[in-house]
Design a protein around this motif. Structure first.
Motif, short mmCIF file in Angstrom:
data_model
loop_
_atom_site.label_atom_id
_atom_site.label_comp_id
_atom_site.label_asym_id
_atom_site.label_seq_id
_atom_site.Cartn_x
_atom_site.Cartn_y
_atom_site.Cartn_z
N MET A 1 -7.90 10.28 -8.93
CA MET A 1 -7.67 9.85 -7.59
C MET A 1 -8.70 8.91 -6.99
O MET A 1 -10.01 9.32 -7.20
N SER A 2 -8.57 7.90 -6.53
CA SER A 2 -9.24 6.73 -5.90
C SER A 2 -9.79 7.39 -4.47
O SER A 2 -9.51 8.30 -3.80
N LYS A 3 -11.07 7.06 -4.09
CA LYS A 3 -11.87 7.34 -3.04
C LYS A 3 -12.64 6.19 -2.42
O LYS A 3 -12.85 5.21 -2.99
N TRP A 164 -7.64 5.14 8.83
CA TRP A 164 -9.12 5.76 8.86
C TRP A 164 -9.76 5.08 10.05
O TRP A 164 -9.48 3.92 10.48
N GLN A 177 -13.64 9.66 1.42
CA GLN A 177 -12.39 10.10 1.71
C GLN A 177 -11.38 9.77 0.45
O GLN A 177 -11.41 8.64 -0.01
N ASP A 178 -10.46 10.58 0.21
CA ASP A 178 -9.41 10.24 -0.85
C ASP A 178 -8.53 8.98 -0.12
O ASP A 178 -8.18 8.90 1.30
N VAL A 179 -7.87 8.26 -1.05
CA VAL A 179 -7.17 7.03 -0.60
C VAL A 179 -5.60 7.46 -1.05
O VAL A 179 -5.27 7.73 -2.34
N HIS A 180 -4.67 7.04 -0.15
CA HIS A 180 -3.20 7.36 -0.51
C HIS A 180 -2.56 6.22 0.22
O HIS A 180 -2.13 6.33 1.21
N LEU A 181 -2.74 5.19 -0.74
CA LEU A 181 -1.99 3.76 -0.40
C LEU A 181 -0.57 3.88 -0.50
O LEU A 181 -0.26 4.08 -1.63
N PRO A 182 0.44 3.33 0.12
CA PRO A 182 1.80 3.20 -0.10
C PRO A 182 1.88 2.24 -1.43
O PRO A 182 0.91 1.25 -1.30
N GLU A 183 2.86 2.30 -2.08
CA GLU A 183 3.08 1.34 -3.29
C GLU A 183 3.35 -0.04 -2.62
O GLU A 183 4.04 -0.06 -1.93
#
Length: 205
Positions: A1-3, A164, A177-183
């Motif tokens: 997972m990206s951060k 953020w 912080q973890d990154v959860h970006l939409p596709e």
């Protein structure tokens, strides 16, 4: 997972790690190697800066094409008028063309630490605060926008980039912080083809 690394950049700190003039840089606050800022924040501005060690993520976070909204708290000279706020909402003309419509509203003075050094304020002229949300990234854009509607910027703090924010982040502090970006639409199309064929989409070279 990206951060990503969130940093509350202080006033008069460069958004890079080296400087030939002896000014403070990100190296005075961040010791993580091989990490880069995703976008910039002017030397005389404060607030949220995002950093990552992933090139593709850095490009996506910094690219205006992805339209991550940026929220600024802006202290201006004078009491901001409803006419000025409406002009900002509609978009204002700058030397490099009209801005996109922005979200703009007057706000009470936010709970920020005193700036060091403090703003230069004329005793007989009041100041006020507004919140401005834009999806562009032109050079010194917010300062130019407020000046265009007659209210020069005295202090500029970037509070948020996309989801953020500076919440619970003191000046000079940082956190991962973890990154959860939409596709993106391209990523969705590739995912759809993989589901239909059961194979990975070919990579163009």
């Amino acid at each position: 997972m990206s951060k990503i690394l969130l940093l509350h950049k202080p006033f008069q700190v460069l958004s890079c790690f080296t400087d030939t003039e002896g000014r403070q840089t990100l190296a005075d606050f961040i010791q993580t190697p091989n990490i880069y800022a995703a976008g910039r924040l002017d030397y005389d501005s404060e607030g949220l800066l995002l950093l990552t060690d992933e090139g593709a993520l850095q490009h996506r976070l910094a690219n205006p094409a992805f339209k991550l909204p940026k929220t600024y708290w802006v202290q201006v000279e004078g009491e901001i008028s409803s006419e000025a706020l409406q002009a900002l909402r509609q978009g204002v003309m700058l030397k490099d063309g009209p801005t996109r419509p922005a979200k703009a509203r007057a706000i009470p003075a936010p709970p920020l630490a005193e700036r060091n050094p403090p703003i230069r304020q004329r005793a007989h002229i009041k100041t006020s605060w507004l919140e401005l949300v834009i999806t562009e990234g032109r050079n010194r854009q917010v300062r130019r926008m407020t000046a265009a509607v007659g209210f020069p910027t005295l202090r500029l703090v970037r509070y948020a980039i996309g989801p953020w924010t500076l919440a619970n982040l003191a000046v000079g502090e940082q956190r991962w912080q973890d990154v959860h970006l939409p596709e993106t639409s391209t990523q969705k199309a590739k995912s759809s083809r993989r589901l239909k064929t059961g194979k990975r989409a070919p990579v163009k070279r």
